[in-house]
Write an enzyme that holds these catalytic residues in place. Structure first.
Site, short mmCIF file in Angstrom:
data_model
loop_
_atom_site.label_atom_id
_atom_site.label_comp_id
_atom_site.label_asym_id
_atom_site.label_seq_id
_atom_site.Cartn_x
_atom_site.Cartn_y
_atom_site.Cartn_z
N GLY A 188 -3.88 10.34 -5.78
CA GLY A 188 -4.42 9.99 -7.08
C GLY A 188 -4.03 8.57 -7.43
N GLY B 99 -2.00 5.51 -8.34
CA GLY B 99 -0.61 5.09 -8.22
C GLY B 99 0.18 5.99 -7.30
N HIS C 77 -1.80 6.47 3.19
CA HIS C 77 -3.06 5.85 2.78
C HIS C 77 -2.79 4.72 1.78
CE1 HIS C 77 -7.02 5.82 0.57
NE2 HIS C 77 -7.42 5.73 1.83
N ASP C 78 -1.92 4.95 0.81
CA ASP C 78 -1.56 3.90 -0.16
C ASP C 78 -0.95 2.70 0.56
OD1 ASP C 78 -2.40 5.60 -2.16
OD2 ASP C 78 -0.41 5.87 -3.06
N ASP D 51 -9.15 5.08 5.52
CA ASP D 51 -9.79 6.27 4.97
C ASP D 51 -9.99 7.34 6.04
OD1 ASP D 51 -9.83 4.94 2.57
OD2 ASP D 51 -12.01 4.65 2.52
N TYR E 82 1.75 11.11 -4.66
CA TYR E 82 0.97 9.97 -4.18
C TYR E 82 -0.54 10.16 -4.18
CZ TYR E 82 5.14 7.45 -3.05
OH TYR E 82 6.33 6.78 -3.16
#
EC number: 3.1.1.4
Length: 138
Positions: free
Chosen positions: A45, A47, A63-64, A105, A43
């Site tokens: 990076g 995509g 985070h995604d 973030d 996860y």
């Protein structure tokens, strides 16, 4: 004119949120630390898919998911205010989606710091073939 437009778009990307996120990571973990997370696990990076490999990779998964819930602005480009106060990341007086992005973030940078002992160099540049399991739900 076209060249000027391309330069402007590139500068927006550099000054935007991903650059701020990188500065948060470096602020918590030390200069250039962000490079450890650019292509890590399933996860961290561009995509993401499959099951997070460890607690560090799970930070990126969360985070995604956080970015996925942002409405009203682009989390990768929006510029928010924040500062470091006594080693802590403090989101500034942001409204709406900017506040959400800053919190996404901030939480991820703190997560990397809290889980730095789980970082496994074997997961750096992990082949996508190792991430083919069914993806978890956010």
């Amino acid at each position: 004119m076209r060249t000027l437009w391309i330069v402007a778009v590139c500068l927006i990307g550099v000054e935007g949120n991903l650059f701020q996120f990188a500065r948060m990571i470096n602020g918590k973990l030390g200069a250039f630390s962000v490079w450890n997370y650019i292509s890590y696990g399933c996860y961290c990076g561009w995509g993401g898919q499959g099951t997070p490999k460890d607690a560090t990779d799970r930070c990126c998964f969360v985070h995604d998911c956080c970015y996925g819930g942002v409405k009203g602005c682009n989390p990768k480009l929006a510029i928010y205010s924040y500062s470091f106060q006594r080693g802590n990341i403090v989101c500034g007086r942001n409204n709406g989606c900017l506040r959400t992005i800053c919190e996404c973030d901030r939480v991820a940078a703190n997560c990397f710091h809290q889980n730095k002992n789980t970082y496994n160099k074997e997961y750096k540049f992990l082949s996508s073939s190792k991430c083919r399991q069914r993806s978890e739900q956010c």
